[in-house]
Design a protein around this motif. Sequence first.
Motif, PDB file in Angstrom:
ATOM      1  N   SER A  25      80.530  39.310  49.817  1.00 25.65           N
ATOM      2  CA  SER A  25      79.556  38.402  49.209  1.00 25.65           C
ATOM      3  C   SER A  25      78.710  39.219  48.239  1.00 25.65           C
ATOM      4  O   SER A  25      78.996  40.391  47.975  1.00 25.65           O
ATOM      5  CB  SER A  25      78.675  37.768  50.293  1.00 25.65           C
ATOM      6  N   ARG A  26      77.663  38.614  47.736  1.00 25.83           N
ATOM      7  CA  ARG A  26      76.754  39.350  46.855  1.00 25.83           C
ATOM      8  C   ARG A  26      76.008  40.449  47.617  1.00 25.83           C
ATOM      9  O   ARG A  26      75.583  41.445  47.041  1.00 25.83           O
ATOM     10  CB  ARG A  26      75.744  38.385  46.236  1.00 25.83           C
ATOM     11  N   GLU A  27      75.851  40.248  48.943  1.00 32.27           N
ATOM     12  CA  GLU A  27      75.076  41.194  49.739  1.00 32.27           C
ATOM     13  C   GLU A  27      75.944  42.277  50.379  1.00 32.27           C
ATOM     14  O   GLU A  27      75.524  43.426  50.505  1.00 32.27           O
ATOM     15  CB  GLU A  27      74.302  40.467  50.855  1.00 32.27           C
ATOM     16  N   ASN A  77      87.927  42.005  46.195  1.00 35.80           N
ATOM     17  CA  ASN A  77      88.721  40.852  46.605  1.00 35.80           C
ATOM     18  C   ASN A  77      90.164  41.251  46.891  1.00 35.80           C
ATOM     19  O   ASN A  77      90.782  40.766  47.848  1.00 35.80           O
ATOM     20  CB  ASN A  77      88.690  39.781  45.510  1.00 35.80           C
ATOM     21  N   GLY A  80      80.135  43.910  51.179  1.00 35.81           N
ATOM     22  CA  GLY A  80      81.461  44.011  50.596  1.00 35.81           C
ATOM     23  C   GLY A  80      82.272  45.102  51.251  1.00 35.81           C
ATOM     24  O   GLY A  80      81.878  45.681  52.269  1.00 35.81           O
ATOM     25  N   LYS A 109      84.519  29.859  55.782  1.00 35.16           N
ATOM     26  CA  LYS A 109      83.296  30.476  55.266  1.00 35.16           C
ATOM     27  C   LYS A 109      83.008  31.833  55.912  1.00 35.16           C
ATOM     28  O   LYS A 109      82.170  32.594  55.424  1.00 35.16           O
ATOM     29  CB  LYS A 109      82.102  29.548  55.461  1.00 35.16           C
ATOM     30  N   GLU A 144      84.753  34.353  55.819  1.00 38.24           N
ATOM     31  CA  GLU A 144      85.169  35.442  54.937  1.00 38.24           C
ATOM     32  C   GLU A 144      83.980  36.036  54.177  1.00 38.24           C
ATOM     33  O   GLU A 144      84.056  37.164  53.689  1.00 38.24           O
ATOM     34  CB  GLU A 144      86.231  34.952  53.951  1.00 38.24           C
ATOM     35  N   LYS A 145      82.884  35.259  54.116  1.00 38.60           N
ATOM     36  CA  LYS A 145      81.682  35.793  53.459  1.00 38.60           C
ATOM     37  C   LYS A 145      81.093  36.954  54.251  1.00 38.60           C
ATOM     38  O   LYS A 145      80.293  37.729  53.724  1.00 38.60           O
ATOM     39  CB  LYS A 145      80.634  34.697  53.302  1.00 38.60           C
ATOM     40  N   LYS A 164      79.250  40.082  61.727  1.00 42.87           N
ATOM     41  CA  LYS A 164      78.131  39.189  61.453  1.00 42.87           C
ATOM     42  C   LYS A 164      77.764  38.442  62.735  1.00 42.87           C
ATOM     43  O   LYS A 164      78.617  38.224  63.602  1.00 42.87           O
ATOM     44  CB  LYS A 164      78.542  38.179  60.363  1.00 42.87           C
TER      45      LYS A 164
END
Length: 627
Positions: free
Chosen positions: A339-341, A219, A343, A332, A334-335, A262
């Motif tokens: 994210s969990r998937e 982060n 980085g 959103k 920024e994901k 993405k």
Amino acid sequence: MVMTLEMWLVTGILVTAVILFISEKVRVDVVALGVVVLLMLTGLLTTSEALAGFSSTAVLTIGALFVVGGGVMNTGLAGTIGRRILSISGTDELRLIFVLMTAVALLSGFMSDTGTVAILLPAVIMLAKNAKISPAKLLIPLSFGSLLGGASTLIGTPPNIIVSDVLVANGYEPFGFFSFTPMGLILIVAGIAFVLLVGRRLLPDRRQQVDAQRVVTPNELVEEYELPDQLMRLRVRRGSGLIGKKVTETGLGRDFNVTVLKIMRLTQPRQAFDFGRAQRKAAAAKLKAEPVLIDETTTIQLDDILIVKGEPDDVAHAAARWNLGVLPAKPKDEKALLSREVGVAEVVLPRRSRLIGKTLAEVRFGTVYKLTVLNINRPGTEERLNLRDTRLRFGDVLLVQGPWNRIAVLKENWRDFVVMGQPEAMIEAPRQEKANVALVILAGMLVLMITGLTSLTAAAMLAGLAMVITGCLTMDEAYGFIDWRSLFLIAGMIPLSTAMEKVGVVDAVSQGMVDSLGVIGPLAVMAGLFLLTSGFTQVLSNTATTVIVAPLAFAAAVELGVQPHAFLMAVAVAASMAFVTPVASPTNTLVMGAGNYRFSDYAKVGLPMVLITLVLALLFLPLLFPF
């Protein structure tokens, strides 16, 4: 003794393997497999003898322990334990070093040295920053403490398991779980005392240079590099030249420095609307879009929304060239960065990296590593470096973005990359709710090993299986945590040691050592074995070194007519003392970039520690394991 043809062949294979190990021109596991094949082709070993290493109890035990360690890390248990220990360290330099080395030594007695250092590295960097101490004063102690701790239990490091296996193979009782602990504790106390009294004064103080390479959370990286401000959306219009092209073929990164992070794709085609603009916007708002996984086969379609990172002018030029609509990014989006998937992480290029002198395009970074480089940070350089044309240098910091599992793959390639800390663990361990389960399994394994209710191999395999069955990690994740290169290395070198014994090389070398040093006494022979092992382990894997030297130690003990336990433990201890060079151990390499160390920094502190270890081993091993 006259050397036979078979002895010359085995010696030639051994020397060739050692040269290849040192030069790193060929992967160590490939070299080990080559050794197995040569031993079969030359007839030095039968097929079953050459392949026996793959069914060795040492290989199976170490493999199972990788899985157990993976479960401990995957649940966040290791990080939680480490951070709680470090929370009592305070800000005084002496206290910090003492707590740090004690904590890492404790954890390394039951976990992988490299995994322990990787988990604690981010916390140590933050401790140094808060205490206004140069990280260079703490990171070599962190690495050295892990190596000392690994020598304190049977499962702390592979060499300990290998020498115990040599005892079993020759009809002796194996080392117990805590057989290494008395010697290990002596070394830990002496090592910490040396670093506190002398070693810390020999360490550099490079505060300003290190700040450019400090380890921060994912982060913080996103904010530090101002990545959200560089996000935009591009809509693929009808007639765009990107339609039907693979993402890798668009040239957006090469020509415009625009990175596709993405793709959002409509779940149903957009209809052509004949009514007014307001009605078209309302109808379009009802359409749903889902993310598309980007890989080398992903093609761009009409109405795709590309979430990209780049400077506004660069994005505008790319949009004009390819007939794309420019839209502002949404919160959103920024994901797409974190994210969990997926980085971000900082990756430092070590001195031996094969990327040095090449551009990202020349090494095909995105295709090979399935990650995107968002920035190149060069210490001492303020200007923004061009991602397309910049030739990489030693010490360059690459900001990479992509799936966490691909970032984890970079961590395994420690010759080319040093991933700062363990960034994926800073978001959230995948299975934190299983931490207590992992703790129970780990404790149960230790009880079985300590009490001897089952063999070491059975206890480790049972614990590894329990980690998978209880959901601490999946079977695929278990495979990912296994260091296959190390296992193939051990499995390939065990047959070489067998061949050395079979053709008489071991007897010849051990006889030579006994003839030259035995007249002085067993201690002289043990010192020779220690120095031989310690010298090799500074440039070779400690595992390969132990597999080669352990049979020599056993044969020398037999030749002298003394018990082999002290000799074998001396070899195991020496193999763990990889202090002198940054390439001697993955833990040394791991801290090199973050501490901004030079090659000589390791030797200044490491050489005295090796000599201290030698003296202590000669003093105490004969008392612990009488000849």
